[in-house]
Design a protein around this motif. Sequence first.
Motif, short mmCIF file in Angstrom:
data_model
loop_
_atom_site.label_atom_id
_atom_site.label_comp_id
_atom_site.label_asym_id
_atom_site.label_seq_id
_atom_site.Cartn_x
_atom_site.Cartn_y
_atom_site.Cartn_z
N LEU A 124 -2.69 5.17 -7.38
CA LEU A 124 -4.08 4.40 -7.14
C LEU A 124 -4.76 5.53 -7.67
O LEU A 124 -4.81 6.72 -7.65
CB LEU A 124 -4.36 3.97 -5.97
CG LEU A 124 -3.64 2.79 -5.14
CD1 LEU A 124 -3.99 2.57 -3.75
CD2 LEU A 124 -3.74 1.69 -5.94
N ARG A 178 -11.61 3.58 -0.88
CA ARG A 178 -11.48 5.16 -0.03
C ARG A 178 -12.78 5.24 0.14
O ARG A 178 -13.87 4.89 -0.52
CB ARG A 178 -11.21 6.31 -1.12
CG ARG A 178 -9.54 6.20 -1.25
CD ARG A 178 -9.05 7.66 -2.12
NE ARG A 178 -7.78 7.77 -2.32
CZ ARG A 178 -6.93 7.14 -3.20
NH1 ARG A 178 -7.68 6.57 -4.04
NH2 ARG A 178 -5.63 7.27 -3.17
N TRP A 204 -2.88 -0.81 7.91
CA TRP A 204 -3.19 -0.05 6.70
C TRP A 204 -4.45 0.85 7.20
O TRP A 204 -4.21 2.15 6.55
CB TRP A 204 -3.75 -0.93 5.53
CG TRP A 204 -2.59 -1.45 4.93
CD1 TRP A 204 -1.18 -1.24 4.89
CD2 TRP A 204 -2.72 -2.47 3.89
NE1 TRP A 204 -0.60 -1.97 3.96
CE2 TRP A 204 -1.51 -2.74 3.27
CE3 TRP A 204 -3.95 -3.01 3.11
CZ2 TRP A 204 -1.13 -3.66 2.37
CZ3 TRP A 204 -3.73 -4.08 2.05
CH2 TRP A 204 -2.35 -4.14 1.70
N LEU A 252 0.88 -1.33 0.13
CA LEU A 252 0.10 -0.22 0.09
C LEU A 252 0.70 1.41 0.14
O LEU A 252 0.59 2.19 -0.83
CB LEU A 252 -1.07 -0.05 1.49
CG LEU A 252 -2.02 1.20 1.27
CD1 LEU A 252 -2.99 1.04 -0.21
CD2 LEU A 252 -2.85 1.11 2.40
N PRO A 253 1.95 1.26 0.79
CA PRO A 253 2.72 2.72 0.77
C PRO A 253 3.39 2.73 -0.61
O PRO A 253 3.65 3.73 -1.14
CB PRO A 253 3.81 2.23 1.90
CG PRO A 253 3.24 1.38 2.84
CD PRO A 253 2.36 0.48 2.11
N TYR A 312 -3.89 5.03 7.11
CA TYR A 312 -4.62 5.64 6.05
C TYR A 312 -6.15 5.75 6.32
O TYR A 312 -7.00 4.76 6.09
CB TYR A 312 -4.63 4.66 4.67
CG TYR A 312 -3.22 4.76 4.18
CD1 TYR A 312 -2.78 5.67 3.22
CD2 TYR A 312 -2.35 3.68 4.87
CE1 TYR A 312 -1.25 5.65 2.84
CE2 TYR A 312 -0.90 3.70 4.22
CZ TYR A 312 -0.68 4.45 3.38
OH TYR A 312 0.94 4.41 2.97
N TRP A 319 0.26 3.73 -3.38
CA TRP A 319 -0.57 4.47 -2.88
C TRP A 319 -0.40 5.65 -4.00
O TRP A 319 -1.77 6.26 -4.24
CB TRP A 319 -0.41 5.10 -1.33
CG TRP A 319 -1.36 5.95 -0.96
CD1 TRP A 319 -1.17 7.28 -0.88
CD2 TRP A 319 -3.01 5.65 -0.72
NE1 TRP A 319 -2.47 7.88 -0.61
CE2 TRP A 319 -3.28 7.00 -0.26
CE3 TRP A 319 -3.52 4.58 -0.36
CZ2 TRP A 319 -4.66 7.01 0.06
CZ3 TRP A 319 -4.92 4.64 0.23
CH2 TRP A 319 -5.26 5.70 0.39
N LEU A 361 -9.35 5.06 4.42
CA LEU A 361 -9.69 3.84 3.77
C LEU A 361 -10.93 3.03 4.55
O LEU A 361 -11.04 3.11 5.81
CB LEU A 361 -8.65 2.49 3.97
CG LEU A 361 -7.43 2.99 2.93
CD1 LEU A 361 -6.33 1.92 3.00
CD2 LEU A 361 -7.98 2.84 1.41
#
Length: 348
Positions: free
Chosen positions: A299, A345, A322, A292-293, A326, A296, A329
């Motif tokens: 995306l 999101r 995560w 994810l990092p 974030y 990100w 999310l």
Amino acid sequence: MRTLRRRLLPLLLASASVGAVMVLLPPALAAFGLLPWSQALILSGVILLGAAACALAGGLLLVRRSVRQLATEVRTHTRAVTEAVAAERLEIAEANADLEQVRAGLERIEGEVLPKQRRQFKRDLLDQGRKDYEQQVAWSELREHLDTATFMPPLRGWAASPDLVRLIVRHIDRLRPELVVECGSGSSSIWMGYALRRQGRGRVVAIEHDAHYAEQTRALIAEHGLDDVVEVRLAPLVEAEPGTVTDTGLRDKGAVPRWYDTSAFADLDDIGLLLVDGPPESTGRQARYPALPAFWPYLADDAVIILDDTSRKDERALGRRWLEEYPELLRVEEPAEKGAHVFSRKGA
């Protein structure tokens, strides 16, 4: 008795020798005229009787002593036999006690454990049968929906399960993404390629760290004629950037955490769907966290991130991480065979 005979024999020989001398002494005296023959014969008889009496007394003493010794040996042997019998009886009693415990344990197993085991086995069998049925249904639905080739690469095991692939295809149909990125490669890459070909747009980029496995996937892609839809990029595992792993002490211990070489996908942008199914668990703790990092910034706003294998502790932990890092999310837990979490999101 042999001991008695050994002790009596020297005594009898000595007594016989002395007796013979004493008995022959009076006749010898008579022969020399020192003693009348009548007295000599009487004296020899008396001496003979005395010697016999002494020999008998000595023999009786030896017999008595031997009897005492024999009695002592008998008592000692009897005691030893008694102790041996007692020890054997104790061992038998202990063995019987152990046997009773074993018997009680077997009765408990037969009365309690086996019925529970049978019920658990039945539940597991029914559960496995239900899972197999669900995967077969998912497989059939995928084949029918995507109109795939007759021979498709197998799912389950190391590969993604049919229910996960069905979940991915549903999101592809809904989002119609231009770009799907997969961490890992294999059977799922082929199925996603068919899904994108069906919608007439988009491509799949699979990130693979193992060169041999990457070639196998490329061969599958060519076999299914999906070269224009699916691409496999080799991204060897390299030292992960600081802060992208949970156990920061690993570096101090000389165990450097590793993740894909990010230069292999630096050109990717506007990713509509990200499937995180690699690298393998053996790579390290929360090995899939860096996905994810790393992705990100690339995306799309309405992108969906699908994390596989969330039945495992590590994947659940990195999923929580995560969400903490974030906060925008939202997570949905899907009922997949190996567990699957879908992140997107909020409001997307």
